[in-house]
Write an enzyme that holds these catalytic residues in place. Sequence first.
Site, short mmCIF file in Angstrom:
data_model
loop_
_atom_site.label_atom_id
_atom_site.label_comp_id
_atom_site.label_asym_id
_atom_site.label_seq_id
_atom_site.Cartn_x
_atom_site.Cartn_y
_atom_site.Cartn_z
N LEU A 163 0.87 -1.17 0.00
CA LEU A 163 0.00 0.00 0.00
C LEU A 163 0.90 1.22 0.00
O LEU A 163 1.99 1.18 0.57
CB LEU A 163 -0.89 0.02 1.25
CG LEU A 163 -1.90 -1.11 1.42
CD1 LEU A 163 -2.64 -0.95 2.76
CD2 LEU A 163 -2.89 -1.15 0.28
N ASP A 164 0.45 2.30 -0.63
CA ASP A 164 1.22 3.53 -0.58
C ASP A 164 1.47 3.92 0.88
O ASP A 164 0.66 3.60 1.77
CB ASP A 164 0.48 4.67 -1.28
CG ASP A 164 0.27 4.40 -2.76
OD1 ASP A 164 1.07 3.64 -3.33
OD2 ASP A 164 -0.69 4.95 -3.33
N LYS A 165 2.54 4.61 1.11
CA LYS A 165 2.91 4.99 2.48
C LYS A 165 1.75 5.66 3.21
O LYS A 165 1.49 5.36 4.39
CB LYS A 165 4.13 5.92 2.44
CG LYS A 165 4.61 6.38 3.81
CD LYS A 165 5.85 7.26 3.68
CE LYS A 165 6.33 7.73 5.05
NZ LYS A 165 7.55 8.57 4.93
#
Length: 344
Positions: A163-165
Amino acid sequence: MTRAVDDMDDDFADLAFADGAEGAEGERLTVDLPADQAGQRLDKALAPLFPALSRARLQALIGEGRLSLDGQPVADASRKARAGTYVLSVPPPAAAEPEPEAIPLTVLYEDQHLIVVDKPAGMAAHPAPGSWTGTLVNALLHHCGDSLSGVGGVVRPGIVHRLDKDTSGVMVAAKSDAAHQGLSRLFSTHDIDRLYIALTRGAPSPAASTIETRIGRSPGDRKKMAVLRAGGREAITHYRVEAAFGPADKPLAARVACRLETGRTHQIRVHMASKGSPCLGDPVYGAGQPATAVREMIREAGLSRQALHAAVLGFVHPITGEALRFETPLPADMAALQACLETL
Protein backbone atom coordinates in the site's frame (compact mmCIF):
# COMPACT_ATOMS: atom_id res chain seq x y z
CA MET A 1 -11.72 -13.06 -13.08
CA THR A 2 -8.61 -15.15 -13.41
CA ARG A 3 -6.00 -13.85 -15.85
CA ALA A 4 -2.77 -15.18 -17.25
CA VAL A 5 0.05 -15.34 -14.73
CA ASP A 6 2.28 -13.19 -16.93
CA ASP A 7 -0.16 -10.31 -16.46
CA MET A 8 1.58 -9.70 -13.16
CA ASP A 9 0.08 -7.36 -10.61
CA ASP A 10 2.15 -4.24 -10.02
CA ASP A 11 1.68 -4.73 -6.28
CA PHE A 12 4.05 -7.66 -6.76
CA ALA A 13 6.03 -6.71 -9.86
CA ASP A 14 6.68 -3.01 -9.26
CA LEU A 15 7.47 -2.80 -5.56
CA ALA A 16 10.34 -0.40 -6.21
CA PHE A 17 7.91 2.39 -7.13
CA ALA A 18 7.12 3.32 -3.55
CA ASP A 19 6.00 6.64 -2.12
CA GLY A 20 9.03 8.48 -0.86
CA ALA A 21 11.35 6.60 -3.23
CA GLU A 22 12.64 9.61 -5.06
CA GLY A 23 15.92 8.81 -6.70
CA ALA A 24 15.25 5.07 -6.74
CA GLU A 25 16.36 5.00 -10.37
CA GLY A 26 19.61 6.82 -9.58
CA GLU A 27 21.08 9.85 -11.34
CA ARG A 28 22.19 10.59 -14.89
CA LEU A 29 25.19 12.95 -14.82
CA THR A 30 26.13 14.73 -18.04
CA VAL A 31 29.48 16.42 -18.66
CA ASP A 32 31.28 17.80 -21.71
CA LEU A 33 34.95 16.93 -22.19
CA PRO A 34 36.69 19.67 -24.19
CA ALA A 35 39.12 18.86 -26.98
CA ASP A 36 42.12 20.08 -25.00
CA GLN A 37 41.46 17.37 -22.36
CA ALA A 38 41.22 14.53 -24.89
CA GLY A 39 44.01 11.98 -25.30
CA GLN A 40 44.40 11.24 -21.59
CA ARG A 41 43.36 7.97 -19.98
CA LEU A 42 39.55 8.13 -19.84
CA ASP A 43 39.05 7.78 -16.09
CA LYS A 44 41.79 10.32 -15.40
CA ALA A 45 40.29 12.83 -17.82
CA LEU A 46 36.77 12.45 -16.43
CA ALA A 47 37.61 12.33 -12.71
CA PRO A 48 37.76 16.14 -12.29
CA LEU A 49 34.38 16.45 -14.01
CA PHE A 50 32.73 14.10 -11.49
CA PRO A 51 34.07 15.53 -8.21
CA ALA A 52 31.51 13.66 -6.07
CA LEU A 53 32.92 10.30 -7.20
CA SER A 54 36.26 8.76 -6.33
CA ARG A 55 38.35 7.62 -9.26
CA ALA A 56 37.93 4.01 -8.15
CA ARG A 57 34.13 4.44 -8.08
CA LEU A 58 34.25 6.03 -11.53
CA GLN A 59 36.31 3.13 -12.86
CA ALA A 60 33.81 0.64 -11.45
CA LEU A 61 30.83 2.43 -13.00
CA ILE A 62 32.56 2.56 -16.38
CA GLY A 63 33.33 -1.15 -16.10
CA GLU A 64 29.62 -1.80 -15.43
CA GLY A 65 28.75 -0.13 -18.74
CA ARG A 66 27.18 2.93 -17.15
CA LEU A 67 29.08 5.48 -19.25
CA SER A 68 28.24 6.62 -22.76
CA LEU A 69 29.88 9.05 -25.18
CA ASP A 70 27.52 10.83 -27.54
CA GLY A 71 25.01 8.04 -26.98
CA GLN A 72 27.42 5.14 -27.47
CA PRO A 73 28.44 2.94 -24.50
CA VAL A 74 32.02 3.15 -23.24
CA ALA A 75 33.17 0.33 -20.97
CA ASP A 76 36.98 0.65 -20.86
CA ALA A 77 38.29 3.14 -18.29
CA SER A 78 41.84 2.82 -19.64
CA ARG A 79 41.08 3.86 -23.21
CA LYS A 80 42.08 7.30 -24.46
CA ALA A 81 39.47 9.94 -23.84
CA ARG A 82 37.77 11.61 -26.77
CA ALA A 83 36.10 15.00 -26.71
CA GLY A 84 32.33 14.97 -26.51
CA THR A 85 29.35 14.65 -24.22
CA TYR A 86 29.58 11.88 -21.61
CA VAL A 87 26.58 10.59 -19.67
CA LEU A 88 27.15 8.56 -16.49
CA SER A 89 24.30 6.62 -14.89
CA VAL A 90 24.93 6.47 -11.15
CA PRO A 91 22.72 3.94 -9.33
CA PRO A 92 21.27 4.78 -5.90
CA PRO A 93 23.28 3.62 -2.89
CA ALA A 94 22.78 -0.03 -2.06
CA ALA A 95 20.17 -0.41 0.63
CA ALA A 96 21.35 -1.54 4.01
CA GLU A 97 19.73 -4.66 5.43
CA PRO A 98 16.71 -3.47 7.44
CA GLU A 99 16.87 -3.85 11.20
CA PRO A 100 14.06 -5.11 13.44
CA GLU A 101 12.21 -2.26 15.15
CA ALA A 102 9.76 -2.58 18.03
CA ILE A 103 6.91 -0.84 16.23
CA PRO A 104 3.38 -1.72 17.40
CA LEU A 105 1.34 -3.68 14.87
CA THR A 106 -2.40 -4.20 14.64
CA VAL A 107 -2.45 -7.92 13.81
CA LEU A 108 -5.71 -9.19 12.30
CA TYR A 109 -4.57 -12.77 11.71
CA GLU A 110 -1.39 -14.79 12.09
CA ASP A 111 -0.30 -18.37 11.70
CA GLN A 112 2.99 -20.07 10.87
CA HIS A 113 2.66 -19.17 7.19
CA LEU A 114 1.37 -15.59 6.99
CA ILE A 115 0.37 -12.50 8.90
CA VAL A 116 -2.35 -9.95 8.14
CA VAL A 117 -2.09 -6.45 9.59
CA ASP A 118 -3.96 -3.15 9.51
CA LYS A 119 -1.24 -0.79 8.26
CA PRO A 120 -1.53 2.79 9.50
CA ALA A 121 -1.12 5.77 7.21
CA GLY A 122 2.41 7.14 7.30
CA MET A 123 4.08 3.73 7.38
CA ALA A 124 5.90 2.65 4.22
CA ALA A 125 5.55 -1.00 3.28
CA HIS A 126 9.29 -1.56 2.91
CA PRO A 127 12.54 0.42 3.06
CA ALA A 128 13.24 2.75 0.15
CA PRO A 129 15.03 6.08 -0.32
CA GLY A 130 13.36 8.52 2.05
CA SER A 131 11.92 5.74 4.25
CA TRP A 132 14.76 3.50 5.40
CA THR A 133 13.34 2.95 8.88
CA GLY A 134 9.95 2.77 10.54
CA THR A 135 8.51 0.59 7.77
CA LEU A 136 6.24 -2.41 7.94
CA VAL A 137 9.23 -4.62 7.14
CA ASN A 138 11.11 -3.25 10.15
CA ALA A 139 8.10 -3.96 12.35
CA LEU A 140 7.60 -7.46 10.91
CA LEU A 141 11.25 -8.36 11.41
CA HIS A 142 10.83 -7.60 15.11
CA HIS A 143 7.44 -9.28 15.42
CA CYS A 144 8.13 -12.40 13.33
CA GLY A 145 11.86 -12.81 13.84
CA ASP A 146 13.54 -15.39 11.65
CA SER A 147 10.21 -16.82 10.48
CA LEU A 148 9.64 -14.02 7.93
CA SER A 149 9.89 -15.24 4.33
CA GLY A 150 13.09 -14.31 2.55
CA VAL A 151 11.70 -14.65 -0.98
CA GLY A 152 11.10 -10.90 -1.19
CA GLY A 153 14.82 -10.22 -0.83
CA VAL A 154 16.91 -8.56 1.83
CA VAL A 155 15.05 -5.24 1.77
CA ARG A 156 11.51 -6.62 1.34
CA PRO A 157 11.28 -9.93 3.24
CA GLY A 158 7.74 -11.26 3.33
CA ILE A 159 6.27 -8.47 1.21
CA VAL A 160 4.07 -9.67 -1.66
CA HIS A 161 2.07 -6.49 -2.25
CA ARG A 162 2.11 -2.94 -0.98
CA LEU A 163 0.00 0.00 0.00
CA ASP A 164 1.22 3.53 -0.58
CA LYS A 165 2.91 4.99 2.48
CA ASP A 166 -0.03 7.28 3.20
CA THR A 167 -2.75 4.76 2.38
CA SER A 168 -4.04 2.86 5.38
CA GLY A 169 -5.55 -0.59 5.56
CA VAL A 170 -5.25 -4.35 5.32
CA MET A 171 -2.01 -5.96 4.13
CA VAL A 172 -0.81 -9.56 4.14
CA ALA A 173 2.83 -10.65 4.45
CA ALA A 174 4.35 -14.11 4.07
CA LYS A 175 6.15 -15.88 6.91
CA SER A 176 7.11 -18.96 4.91
CA ASP A 177 8.53 -19.30 1.42
CA ALA A 178 5.65 -21.58 0.41
CA ALA A 179 3.11 -18.96 1.49
CA HIS A 180 5.07 -16.24 -0.30
CA GLN A 181 4.99 -18.16 -3.57
CA GLY A 182 1.31 -19.00 -3.14
CA LEU A 183 0.29 -15.44 -2.32
CA SER A 184 2.35 -14.15 -5.23
CA ARG A 185 0.42 -16.42 -7.57
CA LEU A 186 -2.89 -15.14 -6.19
CA PHE A 187 -1.87 -11.53 -6.77
CA SER A 188 -0.50 -12.38 -10.22
CA THR A 189 -3.77 -13.97 -11.29
CA HIS A 190 -5.88 -11.30 -9.51
CA ASP A 191 -7.59 -13.91 -7.33
CA ILE A 192 -7.70 -11.47 -4.43
CA ASP A 193 -10.71 -9.51 -3.17
CA ARG A 194 -9.60 -5.93 -2.53
CA LEU A 195 -12.03 -3.17 -1.65
CA TYR A 196 -10.90 0.39 -0.91
CA ILE A 197 -12.84 3.34 0.45
CA ALA A 198 -11.98 6.75 -0.98
CA LEU A 199 -13.30 10.15 0.05
CA THR A 200 -13.22 12.19 -3.14
CA ARG A 201 -13.56 15.75 -4.34
CA GLY A 202 -16.98 15.86 -5.93
CA ALA A 203 -18.47 12.56 -7.06
CA PRO A 204 -17.47 10.53 -10.11
CA SER A 205 -20.15 10.19 -12.77
CA PRO A 206 -21.91 7.89 -13.36
CA ALA A 207 -22.45 6.82 -9.76
CA ALA A 208 -21.34 3.26 -10.48
CA SER A 209 -19.13 2.09 -13.32
CA THR A 210 -15.90 0.43 -14.35
CA ILE A 211 -12.80 2.41 -15.26
CA GLU A 212 -10.66 0.54 -17.74
CA THR A 213 -7.50 2.27 -18.97
CA ARG A 214 -3.79 1.75 -19.38
CA ILE A 215 -1.57 3.09 -16.61
CA GLY A 216 2.16 3.71 -16.73
CA ARG A 217 4.75 6.20 -15.62
CA SER A 218 3.85 9.75 -16.56
CA PRO A 219 5.95 10.93 -19.51
CA GLY A 220 6.15 14.36 -17.89
CA ASP A 221 7.07 13.24 -14.37
CA ARG A 222 8.72 9.87 -13.74
CA LYS A 223 7.68 10.02 -10.07
CA LYS A 224 4.00 9.89 -11.03
CA MET A 225 1.74 7.41 -12.78
CA ALA A 226 -0.75 8.43 -15.44
CA VAL A 227 -3.47 7.16 -17.74
CA LEU A 228 -1.78 6.53 -21.09
CA ARG A 229 -3.21 6.26 -24.59
CA ALA A 230 -0.53 3.75 -25.53
CA GLY A 231 1.92 1.67 -23.53
CA GLY A 232 1.58 1.13 -19.83
CA ARG A 233 -0.49 -1.78 -18.56
CA GLU A 234 -4.18 -2.58 -18.37
CA ALA A 235 -5.81 -1.20 -15.23
CA ILE A 236 -9.39 -1.96 -14.18
CA THR A 237 -11.24 -0.43 -11.23
CA HIS A 238 -14.91 -1.07 -10.42
CA TYR A 239 -16.34 1.78 -8.34
CA ARG A 240 -19.62 2.76 -6.70
CA VAL A 241 -20.57 6.01 -5.00
CA GLU A 242 -21.84 4.97 -1.58
CA ALA A 243 -22.71 8.48 -0.43
CA ALA A 244 -22.56 11.95 -1.95
CA PHE A 245 -22.22 15.04 0.20
CA GLY A 246 -23.57 18.50 -0.60
CA PRO A 247 -26.01 19.60 -3.32
CA ALA A 248 -27.59 16.65 -5.14
CA ASP A 249 -26.94 18.18 -8.56
CA LYS A 250 -23.30 18.96 -7.82
CA PRO A 251 -21.89 17.09 -4.80
CA LEU A 252 -18.90 18.64 -3.05
CA ALA A 253 -17.49 15.27 -1.98
CA ALA A 254 -18.31 11.59 -1.96
CA ARG A 255 -17.55 8.27 -0.34
CA VAL A 256 -16.59 5.86 -3.11
CA ALA A 257 -16.05 2.10 -2.84
CA CYS A 258 -13.40 0.91 -5.30
CA ARG A 259 -12.85 -2.76 -6.06
CA LEU A 260 -9.60 -3.59 -7.80
CA GLU A 261 -9.51 -6.06 -10.64
CA THR A 262 -5.89 -5.20 -11.35
CA GLY A 263 -3.45 -3.62 -8.92
CA ARG A 264 -1.33 -1.10 -10.78
CA THR A 265 0.80 1.39 -8.90
CA HIS A 266 -1.39 4.24 -7.55
CA GLN A 267 -4.28 2.79 -9.57
CA ILE A 268 -7.23 4.13 -7.56
CA ARG A 269 -5.64 7.54 -7.08
CA VAL A 270 -4.97 7.85 -10.82
CA HIS A 271 -8.39 6.52 -11.82
CA MET A 272 -10.33 8.77 -9.45
CA ALA A 273 -8.33 11.76 -10.67
CA SER A 274 -9.07 10.78 -14.27
CA LYS A 275 -12.80 11.03 -13.44
CA GLY A 276 -12.31 14.54 -12.06
CA SER A 277 -12.80 13.32 -8.49
CA PRO A 278 -9.37 12.80 -6.93
CA CYS A 279 -8.99 11.54 -3.39
CA LEU A 280 -9.27 14.39 -0.94
CA GLY A 281 -5.90 15.38 0.46
CA ASP A 282 -3.94 13.67 -2.33
CA PRO A 283 -0.71 15.69 -2.70
CA VAL A 284 0.22 14.11 -6.04
CA TYR A 285 -2.96 13.54 -8.03
CA GLY A 286 -5.32 16.01 -6.35
CA ALA A 287 -5.07 18.83 -8.90
CA GLY A 288 -7.54 21.59 -8.13
CA GLN A 289 -8.98 22.69 -4.81
CA PRO A 290 -12.02 21.28 -3.01
CA ALA A 291 -14.78 23.67 -2.03
CA THR A 292 -13.93 26.03 0.82
CA ALA A 293 -16.21 24.17 3.23
CA VAL A 294 -14.54 20.87 2.37
CA ARG A 295 -11.06 22.34 2.83
CA GLU A 296 -12.06 23.52 6.29
CA MET A 297 -13.39 20.07 7.12
CA ILE A 298 -10.13 18.45 5.99
CA ARG A 299 -8.26 20.72 8.41
CA GLU A 300 -10.75 20.07 11.20
CA ALA A 301 -10.45 16.30 10.73
CA GLY A 302 -6.65 16.46 10.76
CA LEU A 303 -6.35 14.71 7.40
CA SER A 304 -2.84 15.23 6.05
CA ARG A 305 -2.73 12.51 3.37
CA GLN A 306 -4.86 11.05 0.60
CA ALA A 307 -8.22 9.88 1.90
CA LEU A 308 -7.84 6.27 0.82
CA HIS A 309 -8.23 3.15 2.96
CA ALA A 310 -7.82 -0.52 2.01
CA ALA A 311 -10.91 -1.73 3.84
CA VAL A 312 -11.21 -5.34 2.67
CA LEU A 313 -8.73 -8.05 1.77
CA GLY A 314 -9.98 -11.53 0.97
CA PHE A 315 -8.13 -14.56 -0.35
CA VAL A 316 -7.81 -18.31 -0.10
CA HIS A 317 -5.03 -19.32 2.29
CA PRO A 318 -2.27 -20.58 -0.02
CA ILE A 319 -1.37 -23.47 2.31
CA THR A 320 -4.54 -24.51 4.16
CA GLY A 321 -7.08 -23.63 1.46
CA GLU A 322 -9.21 -21.74 4.00
CA ALA A 323 -11.18 -18.77 2.67
CA LEU A 324 -10.08 -15.68 4.62
CA ARG A 325 -11.61 -12.20 4.58
CA PHE A 326 -10.56 -9.20 6.63
CA GLU A 327 -12.32 -5.87 6.95
CA THR A 328 -11.26 -2.80 8.90
CA PRO A 329 -13.15 0.44 9.60
CA LEU A 330 -12.01 3.85 8.46
CA PRO A 331 -9.11 5.19 10.52
CA ALA A 332 -9.73 8.19 12.76
CA ASP A 333 -8.79 10.92 10.26
CA MET A 334 -11.01 9.59 7.48
CA ALA A 335 -13.85 8.78 9.87
CA ALA A 336 -13.73 12.32 11.26
CA LEU A 337 -13.70 13.78 7.78
CA GLN A 338 -16.67 11.67 6.68
CA ALA A 339 -18.61 12.77 9.77
CA CYS A 340 -17.94 16.38 8.84
CA LEU A 341 -18.92 15.83 5.20
CA GLU A 342 -22.23 14.32 6.28
CA THR A 343 -23.23 17.75 7.63
CA LEU A 344 -23.01 19.39 4.20
